[in-house]
Design an enzyme around this catalytic site. Structure first.
Site, mmCIF file in Angstrom:
data_model
loop_
_atom_site.group_PDB
_atom_site.id
_atom_site.type_symbol
_atom_site.label_atom_id
_atom_site.label_comp_id
_atom_site.label_asym_id
_atom_site.label_seq_id
_atom_site.Cartn_x
_atom_site.Cartn_y
_atom_site.Cartn_z
ATOM 1 N N ARG A 1 36.237 45.916 33.988
ATOM 2 C CA ARG A 1 35.782 44.626 33.610
ATOM 3 C C ARG A 1 34.842 44.660 32.263
ATOM 4 N NH1 ARG A 1 36.190 40.124 36.245
ATOM 5 N NH2 ARG A 1 36.526 41.128 38.258
ATOM 6 N N ARG B 1 43.035 47.980 32.114
ATOM 7 C CA ARG B 1 43.317 48.159 33.582
ATOM 8 C C ARG B 1 44.569 49.030 34.009
ATOM 9 N NH1 ARG B 1 41.090 42.780 36.878
ATOM 10 N NH2 ARG B 1 39.326 42.541 35.735
ATOM 11 N N ARG C 1 35.410 38.749 26.277
ATOM 12 C CA ARG C 1 34.981 37.503 27.221
ATOM 13 C C ARG C 1 33.565 37.964 27.328
ATOM 14 N NH1 ARG C 1 40.073 37.296 31.215
ATOM 15 N NH2 ARG C 1 41.660 37.100 29.781
ATOM 16 N N GLU D 1 43.818 43.360 40.687
ATOM 17 C CA GLU D 1 44.726 42.452 39.994
ATOM 18 C C GLU D 1 44.687 43.086 38.575
ATOM 19 O OE1 GLU D 1 43.927 38.823 36.906
ATOM 20 O OE2 GLU D 1 42.476 38.820 38.698
ATOM 21 N N SER E 1 47.800 38.203 35.741
ATOM 22 C CA SER E 1 48.107 36.656 36.295
ATOM 23 C C SER E 1 49.096 36.082 35.470
ATOM 24 C CB SER E 1 46.722 36.211 36.240
ATOM 25 O OG SER E 1 45.793 36.487 37.222
#
Length: 426
Positions: A276, A390, A261, A348, A351
């Site tokens: 991230r 994560r 990403r 988070e 999801s």
């Protein structure tokens, strides 16, 4: 992709759904585009029919010796032959413009999704585990991780910011987490292990909703392929352009893959550490099912992801996202947030979304109900089970010790080759 018939028949409901997303009404504009396209399409069909009718009439007029009528019909056919390509070009352009407009509009929220503009309106539904009580000030993984093999500096020297190299015991722990997750998802939770392509074409990224709106968030190669931002893209598109038998549904797939990403929209967020990154690994969960199975599949996917966190002993909470905080393709989303001691907050880690037939329409993925001739669009769901990086951060922070070491969670010991803790290098 939205059903144009739904917009025609329920313009107020469509606009109300957009309003919940914080968007202005669009049904009138879309309706005008649709009407123009339909009028042009009708004109094409009528012109084709008239050309065929007139062509047949020419022979009949000539057979009865009516030259004047035959000449008039020939002139009309000639005019139609000239006009038809123009009409067909116009119809195609109008159809493409309408499709492009529909493709840029996010999915409508499910009725039970709470109202709200952003994450401040998300609703906590469930909390599991008690954060560990430490007798020392918890450190950020970015501070104590380098002594354990989390190398940011060397990675930055060869790749730039938001890259990391994992070495020795840290790399082993990262691998252990991915393998443990994959084993649980394929064993206990009945997902089929899949090894999908990491490079995909435009159609695949369009099918799951990343294109055209979010191209800047992706990496594209010089060949025109896209590096997958998540295995959701590859896995979901494995059923594109297919008509499935109802008996094979639900189809549950999982994959452990690298993900890529650009993080174009996250400037200044999580610039330190491993949270991230431009490149990371994730165990993805995807379900392809009938509309009637979707609610149960959503809960199954949630339990599958939560089970990983519980097995690792990581405190977490389940959040139901409000309409303004959901992703583009989602109709309903739950976030799982894991406790990070250094920040004193939940962050988070997964999801889990149900998308209805939104992606299926873009992929033209259907199923044939048993005993019926017609077909229906499948429903698609996706979620992280979990993001490996994560989860690594959560393990490091929740299992850190005062001397800088990290205790390995018990369920990971079979994957660690006899290692029971990460110890800092001198």
């Amino acid at each position: 992709m939205h059903d144009i018939r739904f917009i025609r028949e329920n313009p107020a409901a469509f606009d109300a759904g957009l309003a919940r997303r914080g968007l202005d009404p669009l049904s009138a504009e879309i309706g005008a585009q649709d009407a123009q396209w339909r009028a042009t399409s009708t004109a094409v069909q009528e012109s084709l029919a008239r050309r065929n009718e007139a062509s047949k009439a020419i022979g009949a007029a000539m057979a009865r010796g009516d030259a004047a009528t035959a000449d008039a019909l020939k002139a009309e056919v000639a005019t139609l032959k000239t006009r038809l390509p123009e009409l067909e070009t116009e119809e195609k352009a109008l159809a493409e413009a309408l499709q492009a407009r529909l493709a840029a509009i996010p999915n409508l929220p499910a009725p039970e999704v709470p109202e709200g503009p952003d994450e401040t309106a998300n609703v906590e539904q469930h909390k599991w585990g008690t954060p560990r009580s430490l007798n020392f000030a918890p450190q950020d993984h970015a501070d104590f991780g380098p002594a354990l093999g989390l190398d940011f500096e060397a990675a930055a020297a060869i790749s730039g910011a938001r890259f990391a190299a994992l070495r020795g015991q840290m790399a082993r722990l990262h691998r252990a987490l991915g393998q443990f997750m994959l084993d649980m998802q394929t064993g206990s939770n009945a997902y089929e292990e899949t090894n999908p392509p990491l490079l995909v074409r435009d159609e695949a990224v369009y099918g799951t909703g990343q294109l055209p709106k979010f191209a800047e968030d992706l990496f594209r190669t010089t060949t025109g392929h896209w590096l997958i931002p998540t295995a959701e893209v590859s896995l979901t598109n494995l059923v594109r352009e297919q008509i499935l038998a109802e008996a094979v549904l639900p189809i549950r797939m999982t994959a452990l893959t690298p993900c890529f990403r650009s993080e174009a929209g996250s400037a200044g967020r999580d610039t330190r550490g491993f949270i991230r990154q431009h490149q990371f690994e994730k165990v993805e969960l995807v379900s392809i099912c009938t509309p009637e199975q979707a609610a149960d599949e959503h809960e199954h996917m949630l339990q599958s992801a939560q089970g990983i966190l519980e097995a690792l002993g990581l405190p977490y909470r389940r959040m139901l996202l409000c309409a303004g905080d959901m992703g583009f393709s989602a109709a309903k989303t739950f976030d799982l947030e894991v406790w990070l001691p250094s920040q004193g907050v939940y962050r988070e880690i997964s999801s889990i979304s149900t998308c209805g037939d939104f992606q299926a329409r873009r992929m033209n993925a259907r199923f044939r109900p048993e005993g019926e001739k017609g077909t229906r669009f499948v429903h698609t769901l996706n979620g992280s089970g979990l993001a490996v990086g994560r989860t690594l951060v959560a393990v490091l922070e929740n299992y850190q010790n005062a001397d800088g070491s990290v205790t390995i969670p018990e369920v990971l010991l079979p994957y660690m080759g006899g290692m029971t803790e990460l110890t800092p290098k001198l």
